[in-house]
Every structure is written in structure tokens, then in C-alpha cells.
Design an enzyme around this catalytic site. Structure first.
Site, PDB file in Angstrom:
ATOM      1  N   ASP A  60       0.870  -1.171   0.000  1.00  0.00           N
ATOM      2  CA  ASP A  60       0.000   0.000   0.000  1.00  0.00           C
ATOM      3  C   ASP A  60       0.910   1.226   0.000  1.00  0.00           C
ATOM      4  OD1 ASP A  60      -1.712   2.096   0.493  1.00  0.00           O
ATOM      5  OD2 ASP A  60      -2.538   1.275   2.350  1.00  0.00           O
ATOM      6  N   VAL A  61       0.887   1.998  -1.076  1.00  0.00           N
ATOM      7  CA  VAL A  61       1.817   3.123  -1.183  1.00  0.00           C
ATOM      8  C   VAL A  61       1.533   4.217  -0.161  1.00  0.00           C
ATOM      9  CG1 VAL A  61       2.318   2.713  -3.623  1.00  0.00           C
ATOM     10  CG2 VAL A  61       0.450   4.276  -2.974  1.00  0.00           C
ATOM     11  N   SER A 139      -2.717  13.924 -14.226  1.00  0.00           N
ATOM     12  CA  SER A 139      -3.948  13.679 -14.975  1.00  0.00           C
ATOM     13  C   SER A 139      -4.422  14.994 -15.564  1.00  0.00           C
ATOM     14  CB  SER A 139      -5.028  13.105 -14.050  1.00  0.00           C
ATOM     15  OG  SER A 139      -6.302  13.082 -14.676  1.00  0.00           O
ATOM     16  N   TYR A 151      -9.634  14.038  -6.229  1.00  0.00           N
ATOM     17  CA  TYR A 151      -8.709  13.491  -7.226  1.00  0.00           C
ATOM     18  C   TYR A 151      -8.002  14.620  -7.977  1.00  0.00           C
ATOM     19  CZ  TYR A 151      -7.222  10.532 -11.187  1.00  0.00           C
ATOM     20  OH  TYR A 151      -6.500   9.859 -12.155  1.00  0.00           O
ATOM     21  N   ALA A 154      -5.391  16.259  -5.755  1.00  0.00           N
ATOM     22  CA  ALA A 154      -4.190  15.440  -5.577  1.00  0.00           C
ATOM     23  C   ALA A 154      -3.330  15.449  -6.833  1.00  0.00           C
ATOM     24  CB  ALA A 154      -4.575  14.007  -5.207  1.00  0.00           C
TER      25      ALA A 154
END
Length: 250
Positions: A60-61, A139, A151, A154
Site C-alpha cells: 500500500d503506497v 492527470s 482526485y 491530488a
């Protein structure tokens, strides 16, 4: 410069973009640590079948302890990593007023905290080698995403993270760049279609119609760009955000 056989870590590499990047870096001659919470067997078996070398690591990063263990295992079993692709990410849709603090923390934890933790653990090995390549997946949502405030926030943070890394680490022979994908055929876009009540083929058709090149992206489109940015040829490219989206982004 490091030896000709580089060791790479690719996060979120069980499927989709991460799997395509891991496979491409292996084709480029790198030994690849394939990190993901999910089973990485398919990615590793594909790389091995094609003559490459890969190591599956469950991690899990967003967990400092798991990241530390994952990098230590990479060093032990493959060698010191000098290439890092921060790809792991999550992006469920939620309106701001409906978003819980836990949802925000999960998305920011994986998408922003994760790259910080993994990069911090890997960079000392790059400094020791006097050579390194860091590629982080941002993104097009970084310019604003009405459906995913967490999202988009981030992914925008990753752009600042990347540019700051480039300024700080350049003197060590380390470059840092970001790739900002557009619509890519993936589990994430399939989930988006389901949430919108659309058949995936129709969702793709609508997205392609809005894209200047007339098609949507495939994971391999991102892998091609990552291959260049992690190569010796990209030594004078750092602190850049490359939009792989089929056209310009306003």
C-alpha cells in the site's frame, strides 16, 4: 551514471497503465519491481514470458512501513532502484457535499502521499548512483474535475511535487517529470461509465468524438512516453508535464 541494467519500481502495476509501463520498461532492459495492493502475477508472468525480469511486491503506497519494506525488498532481490514510476492511484466520484473526510484522505493518501513516500525511499539510491529518473502520473483532472474534487486536487499537487523535485534533485543527475493522461481505456474509465449508466463502448465513442486525434488512449500510449522519460536520452528533460491526451489541454 548507473549501470546499463537499471532497476525500476512501478507502482499500481497490476493492470492498466501501470502494467503497460512495467512491461515496456522490462522490454527496455530494466529489471522491474511491480508494486500493487492487488495480485501482480499477470504482469510479472507476462514480463517473464517475454524474457524480462520482474518481482511482484504487495504494498500500500500510502503506508510508510509497507513502502519502506517494498523498497528494501527491491534492493535485496533486484538491486538499487534508479528508475521510479509513481502510477498508483484511486479516483472514485463524489460530490463535495457528499464526500466524507475518510474518502478525501483515501484519495489524497494514495495519489499524493503515496508518491511522496515512495520517492523519498528511492531517491537516496539514485543519489548514490548519480543518476535517476522519476516519472509521476498526474492527470488532465489536475486542471479541474467537477466530479472529483479530491482526485483533481491530488493530481494538481503532483505537478508541484514534480517541479520541486526537478529543482532539488537535478544536481544529482536525477530528472523528474509528470505524465498527464487523458481518457485511457482502463478499469477507472470503465467504472466511470458504469456510474454514468453508459455502455463502455458508447462512453468510449463519446470521448473519442471530443478528442482532436479522433480516438481514446490505450495504456501503451502512456508506456511509450514513460519509456522515453526514463531513458538516458531524456537527460535534459526535467520538471515537465506531458499531456498524453490526444490534443491540447486548456
Amino acid at each position: 551514471m548507473a549501470s546499463s541494467t537499471h532497476v525500476a519500481i512501478v507502482t499500481g502495476a497490476a493492470r492498466g497503465i501501470g502494467a503497460a509501463v512495467a512491461r515496456r520498461l522490462a522490454q527496455d532492459g530494466m529489471a522491474v519491481a511491480v508494486l500493487d495492493l492487488d495480485d501482480c502475477t499477470d504482469t510479472v508472468e507476462t514480463i517473464t514470458r517475454e524474457g524480462g525480469r520482474a518481482l511482484p511486491i504487495a504494498a500500500d503506497v500510502a503506508s510508510e512501513e509497507q513502502v519502506t519494506d517494498a523498497v528494501a525488498r527491491t534492493v535485496r532481490d533486484l538491486g538499487a532502484p534508479t528508475v521510479l514510476v509513481n502510477n498508483a492511484g484511486v479516483g472514485p466520484r463524489a460530490e463535495l457535499v457528499d464526500m466524507t473526510t475518510e474518502q478525501w484522505d483515501t484519495v489524497v493518501g494514495v495519489n499524493l502521499r503515496g508518491p511522496f513516500l515512495v520517492t523519498r525511499a528511492v531517491v537516496p539510491h539514485m543519489i548514490d548512483a548519480g543518476w535517476g529518473r522519476i516519472v509521476t502520473m498526474s492527470s488532465i483532472s489536475a486542471v479541474g474535475d467537477a466530479a472529483r474534487v479530491d482526485y483533481g486536487s491530488a493530481k494538481a499537487g503532483l505537478i508541484g511535487f514534480t517541479k520541486s523535485l526537478a529543482l532539488q534533485l537535478g544536481r544529482h543527475g536525477i530528472t523528474a517529470n509528470a505524465i498527464a493522461p487523458g481518457f485511457i481505456v482502463s478499469d477507472m474509465t470503465r467504472a466511470s461509465a458504469r456510474r454514468l449508466g453508459l455502455e463502455f463502448d458508447e462512453f468510449v465513442r463519446q470521448a473519442a468524438a471530443k478528442t482532436p486525434v479522433g480516438r481514446v488512449g490505450q495504456p501503451e500510449d502512456i508506456a511509450h512516453t514513460a519509456s522515453y522519460l526514463t531513458s538516458p536520452d531524456a537527460g535534459f528533460v526535467s520538471g515537465q508535464v506531458i499531456y498524453v491526451a490526444g490534443g491540447p489541454i486548456d
